[in-house]
Design a protein around this motif. Structure first.
Motif, short mmCIF file in Angstrom:
data_model
loop_
_atom_site.label_atom_id
_atom_site.label_comp_id
_atom_site.label_asym_id
_atom_site.label_seq_id
_atom_site.Cartn_x
_atom_site.Cartn_y
_atom_site.Cartn_z
N LEU A 293 0.95 8.84 -9.51
CA LEU A 293 0.07 8.50 -8.81
C LEU A 293 -1.14 9.50 -7.91
O LEU A 293 -2.16 9.20 -7.87
CB LEU A 293 0.55 7.44 -7.59
N ILE A 294 -0.26 10.40 -7.23
CA ILE A 294 -0.90 11.40 -6.63
C ILE A 294 -1.97 12.38 -7.67
O ILE A 294 -2.72 12.74 -7.43
CB ILE A 294 0.17 12.57 -6.10
N GLU A 295 -1.12 12.77 -8.81
CA GLU A 295 -1.87 13.32 -10.03
C GLU A 295 -3.25 12.46 -10.22
O GLU A 295 -4.28 13.06 -10.50
CB GLU A 295 -1.02 13.55 -11.25
N ALA A 296 -3.14 11.11 -10.51
CA ALA A 296 -4.13 10.34 -10.88
C ALA A 296 -5.29 10.47 -10.00
O ALA A 296 -6.48 10.55 -10.18
CB ALA A 296 -3.67 9.00 -11.25
N LEU A 304 -4.70 1.11 -9.79
CA LEU A 304 -4.34 -0.19 -9.52
C LEU A 304 -2.84 -0.13 -9.37
O LEU A 304 -2.15 0.40 -10.34
CB LEU A 304 -4.77 -1.01 -10.75
N VAL A 305 -2.24 -0.39 -8.21
CA VAL A 305 -0.74 -0.17 -7.92
C VAL A 305 -0.54 -1.41 -7.44
O VAL A 305 -0.63 -2.18 -6.70
CB VAL A 305 -0.77 1.03 -6.76
N SER A 306 1.00 -1.52 -8.16
CA SER A 306 1.91 -2.65 -7.45
C SER A 306 2.49 -2.32 -6.06
O SER A 306 2.62 -1.00 -5.81
CB SER A 306 2.96 -3.13 -8.35
N LYS A 307 2.94 -2.89 -5.33
CA LYS A 307 3.38 -2.73 -3.98
C LYS A 307 4.95 -2.35 -4.06
O LYS A 307 5.76 -2.01 -3.18
CB LYS A 307 3.70 -4.11 -3.11
N GLY A 308 5.40 -2.07 -5.31
CA GLY A 308 6.59 -1.57 -5.55
C GLY A 308 6.73 -0.09 -5.75
O GLY A 308 7.69 0.64 -5.66
N ALA A 309 5.35 0.56 -5.43
CA ALA A 309 5.22 2.10 -5.44
C ALA A 309 5.43 2.30 -4.07
O ALA A 309 4.69 1.82 -3.26
CB ALA A 309 3.99 2.63 -6.11
N GLY A 310 6.07 3.45 -3.70
CA GLY A 310 6.41 3.58 -2.34
C GLY A 310 5.42 4.42 -1.66
O GLY A 310 5.37 4.54 -0.35
N ASN A 311 4.35 4.90 -2.32
CA ASN A 311 3.45 5.62 -1.58
C ASN A 311 2.02 4.88 -1.67
O ASN A 311 0.92 5.65 -1.48
CB ASN A 311 3.28 7.16 -2.27
N TYR A 312 2.09 3.52 -2.18
CA TYR A 312 0.99 2.92 -2.05
C TYR A 312 0.21 2.73 -0.70
O TYR A 312 -1.05 2.86 -0.48
CB TYR A 312 1.10 1.36 -2.60
N PRO A 313 0.85 2.62 0.38
CA PRO A 313 0.04 2.60 1.68
C PRO A 313 -0.88 3.78 1.91
O PRO A 313 -1.84 3.78 2.54
CB PRO A 313 1.08 2.46 2.83
N GLU A 314 -0.37 5.04 1.70
CA GLU A 314 -1.09 6.36 1.77
C GLU A 314 -2.27 6.62 0.62
O GLU A 314 -3.31 6.91 0.94
CB GLU A 314 0.12 7.48 1.62
N MET A 315 -1.94 6.15 -0.70
CA MET A 315 -2.76 6.37 -1.70
C MET A 315 -3.80 5.42 -1.93
O MET A 315 -4.60 5.70 -3.06
CB MET A 315 -1.93 6.54 -2.90
N VAL A 316 -3.94 4.10 -1.72
CA VAL A 316 -4.93 3.02 -1.99
C VAL A 316 -5.48 2.64 -0.74
O VAL A 316 -4.89 1.93 -0.03
CB VAL A 316 -4.16 2.02 -2.85
#
Length: 365
Positions: A293-296, A304-316
């Motif tokens: 996710l960081i690379e992208a 486009l990220v599900s809430k299952g990804a632990g870093n979604y609050p910082e990255m989206v």
């Protein structure tokens, strides 16, 4: 000076004895963490050792020759493959104790686990500080806290400090009942500086009138939501919308017919794909703090990220969309929103991704 092999332990020199002896307990070294550890070892007051309690499985296909500027010590262990993604290591506790005693650590950076608790009582005559590093979230742990694990329950006050990669990992520590006052430090999972994009490249990416290119990078497994990605592609492919789905990786779930499968790729090929595509999809059911996710983000993708990804609050945050875990309908709706957007709108989101990820570096971590 050449690095010792992972099985060697050299006597501590007079110069080394003046430094803080730091051990980081890891399963094994990886290309995406090697340079971070090298930078830690450059500090004048740190004598760094990586202690490995597992070994790389056959599913990890990277061929990189890692050049470590730190001491590496391998603990004897037997690695048993449970399934495609899960390899369990049976550690030789006698060898673990012997090597830790020889290394005489001042600080151990590791999860609070049965291994670190074992070390605490083996080294009862010599105190060392434990820095608890964890990227677990309530989702990855199935909403279970550590009171379920009785051997951990009585050690919640032991860690000297806590290292977490983001907000959700911090919340999980609170959920478990740790004493966190003035002890929590954020250290995002970081990627090599080769993951980047120039202003010219990002403008070129989004100015084309060609198909909108979606990208997935990772294991083709249910945990990563690959079956959801297949289903969404099948729902979209009979439309008149101009798009492509690209995937890179491997695993037991086969990509749906029509998806462009690049298979397992080198780092250079992965960067090329990130730069060529416009939208990165991560439909994970649970994922601690994924580096992809960081690379992208660093290569200017809409996310486009599900809430299952632990870093979604910082990255989206203004650079893409978040959808519910396991929701085919949610991902499909977000894909339609991307396909309905103008190229200028997508460009703005791609540039926002670069800004959000710009501070995530090995040096800062």
């Amino acid at each position: 000076m050449a690095n010792p092999s992972p099985t060697e332990i050299n006597p501590v020199s007079d110069m080394q004895s003046m430094k803080m002896r730091v051990i980081i307990i890891q399963g094994y070294n990886t290309p995406y963490r090697n340079e971070l550890f090298n930078l830690i070892s450059e500090y004048d007051d740190i004598d760094l050792t990586l202690l490995y309690i597992s070994k790389k499985s056959q599913n990890r296909q990277w061929k990189d020759e890692l050049r470590a500027r730190f001491r590496e010590v391998q603990v004897q262990c037997n690695v048993k493959a449970e399934h495609f993604e899960d390899d369990r290591a049976q550690v030789n506790y006698f060898d673990l104790a012997r090597k830790i005693i020889s290394l005489q650590p001042d600080v151990v950076i590791s999860q609070l686990s049965k291994y670190t608790i074992f070390l605490r009582y083996i080294l009862f005559w010599r105190k060392f500080d434990l820095v608890h590093w964890s990227e677990a979230t309530t989702i990855t742990e199935g909403n279970k806290n550590w009171f379920k694990k009785k051997y951990l329950k009585y050690h919640l006050n032991w860690p000297k400090a806590f290292l977490v990669p983001g907000k959700l990992a911090h919340e999980y520590l609170q959920f478990c009942g740790f004493n966190l006052k003035n002890k929590v430090f954020y250290a995002p999972n970081s990627v090599d500086p080769i993951y980047c994009i120039s202003e010219r490249e990002i403008f070129q990416k989004f100015e084309s009138d060609g198909p909108v290119k979606f990208l997935f990078v990772g294991s083709f497994v249910e945990r990563k939501g690959f079956h959801i990605l297949n289903a969404v592609f099948n729902s979209l492919k009979n439309s008149n919308l101009n798009f492509e789905f690209h995937v890179a990786g491997n695993g037991p779930i086969k990509p749906a017919k029509g998806i462009l499968n690049h298979g397992f790729v080198t780092q250079e090929k992965a960067i090329s794909l990130y730069k060529d595509c416009h939208v990165f999809i991560m439909p994970s059911l649970w994922d601690c703090n994924p580096l992809s996710l960081i690379e992208a983000a660093k290569t200017g993708n809409v996310l486009l990220v599900s809430k299952g990804a632990g870093n979604y609050p910082e990255m989206v945050n203004g650079n893409g969309f978040v959808f519910e875990i396991g929701s085919e309908e949610g991902l499909l709706e977000k894909c339609h929103r991307v396909l309905d957007a103008s190229r200028d709108e997508l460009l703005d989101m791609g540039m926002r991704s670069v800004v959000l990820s710009s501070g995530i570096t090995h040096r800062n971590t």
